[in-house]
Each structure stands twice: as C-alpha cells, then as structure tokens.
Design an enzyme around this catalytic site. Structure first.
Site, PDB file in Angstrom:
ATOM      1  N   TYR A  15      -6.001  -5.460   2.242  1.00 25.63           N
ATOM      2  CA  TYR A  15      -5.130  -5.269   1.110  1.00 25.63           C
ATOM      3  C   TYR A  15      -3.594  -5.039   1.580  1.00 25.63           C
ATOM      4  O   TYR A  15      -2.903  -4.457   1.081  1.00 25.63           O
ATOM      5  CB  TYR A  15      -5.233  -3.734   0.512  1.00 25.63           C
ATOM      6  CG  TYR A  15      -7.007  -3.782   0.038  1.00 25.63           C
ATOM      7  CD1 TYR A  15      -7.688  -4.476  -0.802  1.00 25.63           C
ATOM      8  CD2 TYR A  15      -7.983  -2.940   0.998  1.00 25.63           C
ATOM      9  CE1 TYR A  15      -8.747  -4.438  -1.236  1.00 25.63           C
ATOM     10  CE2 TYR A  15      -9.190  -2.849   0.476  1.00 25.63           C
ATOM     11  CZ  TYR A  15      -9.541  -3.698  -0.526  1.00 25.63           C
ATOM     12  OH  TYR A  15     -10.980  -3.722  -1.023  1.00 25.63           O
ATOM     13  N   TYR A  25       0.193   3.529  -3.322  1.00 23.68           N
ATOM     14  CA  TYR A  25      -0.730   4.576  -3.060  1.00 23.68           C
ATOM     15  C   TYR A  25      -0.208   5.753  -2.121  1.00 23.68           C
ATOM     16  O   TYR A  25      -1.066   6.618  -1.653  1.00 23.68           O
ATOM     17  CB  TYR A  25      -2.281   4.283  -2.439  1.00 23.68           C
ATOM     18  CG  TYR A  25      -2.775   2.881  -2.965  1.00 23.68           C
ATOM     19  CD1 TYR A  25      -3.222   3.063  -4.195  1.00 23.68           C
ATOM     20  CD2 TYR A  25      -2.541   1.841  -2.384  1.00 23.68           C
ATOM     21  CE1 TYR A  25      -4.121   1.803  -4.841  1.00 23.68           C
ATOM     22  CE2 TYR A  25      -3.384   0.701  -2.684  1.00 23.68           C
ATOM     23  CZ  TYR A  25      -4.052   0.757  -4.110  1.00 23.68           C
ATOM     24  OH  TYR A  25      -4.516  -0.737  -4.679  1.00 23.68           O
ATOM     25  N   CYS A  55      15.298  -3.497  -3.925  1.00 23.62           N
ATOM     26  CA  CYS A  55      15.795  -2.747  -4.640  1.00 23.62           C
ATOM     27  C   CYS A  55      14.952  -1.846  -5.401  1.00 23.62           C
ATOM     28  O   CYS A  55      14.847  -1.866  -6.686  1.00 23.62           O
ATOM     29  CB  CYS A  55      16.629  -3.270  -5.616  1.00 23.62           C
ATOM     30  SG  CYS A  55      17.483  -4.684  -4.859  1.00 23.62           S
ATOM     31  N   ARG A 111       0.655  -1.111  -0.017  1.00 23.36           N
ATOM     32  CA  ARG A 111      -0.208  -0.031  -0.005  1.00 23.36           C
ATOM     33  C   ARG A 111       0.817   1.186  -0.102  1.00 23.36           C
ATOM     34  O   ARG A 111       0.639   2.119  -0.732  1.00 23.36           O
ATOM     35  CB  ARG A 111      -1.128   0.034   1.006  1.00 23.36           C
ATOM     36  CG  ARG A 111      -1.951  -1.079   1.109  1.00 23.36           C
ATOM     37  CD  ARG A 111      -3.286  -0.847   2.139  1.00 23.36           C
ATOM     38  NE  ARG A 111      -4.011   0.033   1.682  1.00 23.36           N
ATOM     39  CZ  ARG A 111      -4.106   1.367   2.145  1.00 23.36           C
ATOM     40  NH1 ARG A 111      -3.429   1.595   3.164  1.00 23.36           N
ATOM     41  NH2 ARG A 111      -4.934   2.086   1.768  1.00 23.36           N
TER      42      ARG A 111
HETATM   43  N1  LLP Z   1     -16.719  -4.053  -4.119  1.00 26.40           N
HETATM   44  C1  LLP Z   1     -16.151  -3.743  -5.571  1.00 26.40           C
HETATM   45  C2  LLP Z   1     -16.914  -3.996  -6.683  1.00 26.40           C
HETATM   46  C3  LLP Z   1     -14.814  -3.491  -5.330  1.00 26.40           C
HETATM   47  O1  LLP Z   1     -14.040  -2.960  -6.285  1.00 26.40           O
HETATM   48  C4  LLP Z   1     -14.231  -3.093  -3.753  1.00 26.40           C
HETATM   49  C5  LLP Z   1     -13.022  -2.543  -3.608  1.00 26.40           C
HETATM   50  C6  LLP Z   1     -15.053  -3.570  -2.834  1.00 26.40           C
HETATM   51  C7  LLP Z   1     -16.323  -3.765  -2.951  1.00 26.40           C
HETATM   52  C8  LLP Z   1     -14.606  -3.330  -1.317  1.00 26.40           C
HETATM   53  O2  LLP Z   1     -14.151  -1.922  -0.955  1.00 26.40           O
HETATM   54  P1  LLP Z   1     -13.520  -1.708   0.276  1.00 26.40           P
HETATM   55  O3  LLP Z   1     -15.002  -1.686   1.221  1.00 26.40           O
HETATM   56  O4  LLP Z   1     -12.587  -2.673   0.800  1.00 26.40           O
HETATM   57  O5  LLP Z   1     -13.105  -0.349   0.380  1.00 26.40           O
HETATM   58  N2  LLP Z   1      -5.903  -1.799  -2.857  1.00 26.40           N
HETATM   59  C9  LLP Z   1      -6.696  -0.640  -2.401  1.00 26.40           C
HETATM   60  C10 LLP Z   1      -8.173  -0.671  -2.310  1.00 26.40           C
HETATM   61  C11 LLP Z   1      -8.876  -1.218  -3.802  1.00 26.40           C
HETATM   62  C12 LLP Z   1     -10.234  -1.544  -3.663  1.00 26.40           C
HETATM   63  C13 LLP Z   1     -10.562  -2.365  -4.976  1.00 26.40           C
HETATM   64  N3  LLP Z   1     -12.129  -2.506  -4.724  1.00 26.40           N
HETATM   65  C14 LLP Z   1      -6.131  -0.226  -1.160  1.00 26.40           C
HETATM   66  O6  LLP Z   1      -5.218  -0.907  -0.599  1.00 26.40           O
HETATM   67  O7  LLP Z   1      -6.542   0.847  -0.383  1.00 26.40           O
END
Ligand code: LLP
Length: 404
Positions: A367, A311, A338, A307
């Site tokens: 994540y 980001y 690296c 992360r």
């Molecule tokens: N539903 C769909 C269709 C999604 O694409 C996502 C997340 C969720 C639910 C769940 O979202 P949440 O409640 O976790 O915000 N890797 C990034 C976050 C990417 C989220 C992708 N989609 C991070 O580390 O912040």
C-alpha cells in the site's frame, strides 16, 4: 537492510548509490526479504498446504508480481485491471480469486472468460448478475460467497471489514437464502465460503472468533464447500512497535476447524508478503527551523506514500548515512504538497541533518506505490528490485510529459 560502515545497505547495494543513480524519491524492494516472507508464510501453514493468493492491491508492480508467481503464489484481485495485471504476470487463472463489493458486468464477464478459480460474490444482486452473464455464455461458473461474520478485527476502523456495519459480504440470513437460491442453479457452482475481517491484524483472537462463526454457519447450512477462503489481514510490525501476529495460534485454530471440514484453505495476504520488502528513499529539499521544531521538507510527499495522511500510519524513518551527532529537537518530516496532512513521522530527536541529505522510510512495500497518485501533478517515483548486488529497475520514474 543494515548499516555497513554507517551506510544503509539493502542486500548488497548502498542506498545512497540508488539515489545517485536513479534519483529520488525511489521505492526499493529486497528480493531476499520477499522470498523469506513467502517461505515463512508457507511454513506457518504447511500442514494443510493452503492456496496462497497474493492480494494484488497491496503492490501492483507487474515485475514484482512475476517474482511472487515464481515463488508459487496465486492472486487475489478486486478489479478487471488487477485481473489483467495478474494474468500479465503469468499467474495461472486457476490460482486467481476475484473479490469486491461492486464488480461490474464487464468485470464479471471478463473473469468468466478467463476461467478464474473463483468469483467471490458479495451480494444477492451480484449473484443474480453472475448467473445472468454465465447463462448468456452457456457456462457454469464457480463462485464463493463472502460472509460478513460480524467479527471485530481489533484493528484501525478504516481497515476493518468484518463487522455488520461494514459494506463487505452478506450476513448470515442472506447467506442461507443464497445457498437455497443456488441449489438448483444451472449456471453457478457454489464452491467457496470466503471471509476477510480486516487488515493489519496483530491479535489472533479475532481470527479464532471468525473461524467459530464460519464453523457454525457451515454446519447449519450442511452445504459442502470445496474451498474456505480466509482472506488476508495478517499484520506486520511497523516502526518501533514490535507486536507480531501469533501465527502458531492461528494455525492451530485452522487445524481444529479442518477436523470437521474437509475443504481446501485459501489465503489472500498482501501486507505480510510485501510490507517489509519495500523502502522509500527521499532527499531533504529544505530544513525550515522554528522555535519549537524543525520541518524537514523532503522530496517524497503524500502522493508517493499515502498511508500517513490516510490512516495516521507511522513509518520508521532512518538516515541513509549515519553520523554520531544527535539533534535534540522535534523533527517533523513533511512533503512539499499543499495539504497539512502531507506529513510523515514526527520525532523528538534525530541525527543532525542538512539539506540534500537522504532519509529512508521503512516497510512501505504494501500500500505504498499502489496507493500513490499524481496529485499536484507529481510524477510517480521509480521502483527498483534488489537481488544481492543486482539492481533491476522494475518501473521507471514517470515523466512529466506522460502527465501533461
Ligand atoms: N482480501 C481482501 C478481500 C481485502 O480487502 C484485502 C485488503 C486483502 C485480502 C489483503 O489484506 P492484507 O493481507 O494486505 O492486510 N490501504 C490500507 C490497507 C487496506 C486493505 C484493504 N483490503 C493500508 O495501507 O493499511
């Protein structure tokens, strides 16, 4: 997680003992926190008892998902692998929704065979493919259409999904065309309208806007949707930012929406369920001093926790054993990989550290491990689940021989 006699303790387990027993880096999850989060989530929306489908992409540990299932949640999956995992964790297929812009024929076919609750389609072409496959299987399949509501989630651009320039969902015009197209379909039941505008959302207003768009479109379509899937995205407070999503206002907006729509609400939360459940313990390998700052080189790297590199995310970092000595110098916590982006937090001061000391990075339950990789041929860390004083190894550390 708190300090008892200056020692960081997760439930009743000292973090230093976890490191000693299982090595570092290691992901640790608190069951108590998980249960609290699930209960709080349910309570926030209890007046309309939604179906809560855990977004598996946020944490793919099968044993953790089993606990989530026992707490009553279903699953939101985005690939055949995640669907297989959810089923392996014992989640009832009738509590599983399948999202994603690029489901392959084999994934669609598998989802149909498993009789999941909904395939949430994201394009006309996907609908045609679902129809073709369900026809060949002589079945009628329940689906949703993901609407792109063109709503700014006011979060990081990399995790925004609800604006028209994003690849997700279909716009209003195509949405109506699809409804029309499916009117007499023998192989598809259009049961759901789904939306998901982004992740780490801390302002309730984008959700209110999204609901207004959904309300207007359903009224215009005069189609009866059995389900409205509002996605996930609920943000959590990371680091020192104490911002919180106002669930009360989001709940009020949904209740208002439901006055005109007699549908079952689905949510797909990931981060809000597991984000603050996990921490990553890491050991300091070397301390490299320079005039301007000290590089604290730890044994966790961007492959273990992506992360920050991906980001610019900032995870609160704490010493595992607290001392009173503060060093007023910039500390840059970095991994051994690296790449210049292989760095974690940078702090103006920290307690005086020495090599082999342990530190912990907080709020990495979502994540964290699920975005990990074997970059630089680094084995993935172990994962443990803590319940009171009990420690369960829910995933063993990968061995180099598994990689080579
Ligand atoms: N539903 C769909 C269709 C999604 O694409 C996502 C997340 C969720 C639910 C769940 O979202 P949440 O409640 O976790 O915000 N890797 C990034 C976050 C990417 C989220 C992708 N989609 C991070 O580390 O912040």
């Amino acid at each position: 997680m708190k300090y008892i006699n200056q020692k960081l303790t997760i439930e009743k387990v000292k973090a230093q003992n976890l490191a000693k027993k299982f090595g570092t880096p290691i992901y640790c999850y608190s069951y108590k926190k998980l249960r609290e989060n699930v209960n709080a989530f349910k309570k926030n929306f209890k007046s309309f008892s939604p179906l809560i489908c855990f977004a598996v992409k946020s944490n793919t540990n099968v044993n953790l998902i089993k606990e989530i299932r026992k707490l009553g949640l279903g699953a939101d999956v985005v690939s055949k692998g995640e669907l297989m995992l959810a089923i392996k964790a014992g989640i009832n297929p009738k509590k599983i929704v399948f999202s994603g812009v690029g489901k392959t024929s084999s994934e669609i076919s598998y989802a149909i065979d498993k009789k999941i609750l909904l395939i949430n389609a994201e394009s006309k072409s996907e609908i045609i493919e679902i129809e073709r496959i369900s026809k060949s299987k002589k079945k009628k399949v329940d689906i949703g259409i993901r609407l792109n509501p063109n709503t700014d989630a006011k979060t990081l651009s990399q995790i925004s999904t609800g604006k028209k320039e994003n690849k997700f969902g279909v716009d209003e015009k195509i949405f109506f065309e699809i409804i029309d197209y499916l009117k007499d379909s023998k192989n598809i039941n259009l049961k759901c309208l789904s939306v998901h505008i982004g992740s780490q959302i801390l302002d309730h207003k984008p959700y209110e806007k999204m609901l207004k768009v959904v309300d207007r479109i359903i009224k215009k379509s005069s189609h009866k949707f059995e389900f409205i899937d509002l996605g996930g995205g609920m943000g959590i407070s990371y680091g020192n930012n104490n911002k919180k999503l106002n669930y009360k206002k989001y709940n009020i907006a949904i209740k208002k929406f439901l006055i005109n729509h007699n549908s079952k609400i689905i949510f797909e939360p990931g981060r809000s369920i597991v984000g603050n459940v996990g921490s990553l313990i890491s050991k300091i390998i070397y301390i490299k001093e320079s005039n301007k700052k000290n590089f604290i080189i730890i044994d966790a790297a961007m492959n273990d926790l992506m992360r920050p590199a991906l980001y610019g995310a900032n995870h609160k970092t704490l010493p595992v054993i607290k001392t009173q000595q503060i060093l007023k110098k910039t500390h840059e916590f970095v991994g051994p990989i690296c790449e210049s982006t292989d760095k974690f937090t940078t702090l103006k001061q920290f307690q005086k550290l020495k090599e082999k000391d342990l530190i912990i990075m907080c709020d990495v339950g979502a994540y964290g491990m699920s975005l990990s990789s074997n970059y630089n041929m680094r084995p993935r860390p172990a994962e443990v689940l803590i319940k009171g004083s009990k420690i369960n190894v829910i995933k063993k550390r990968q061995k180099l021989k598994d990689l080579i």
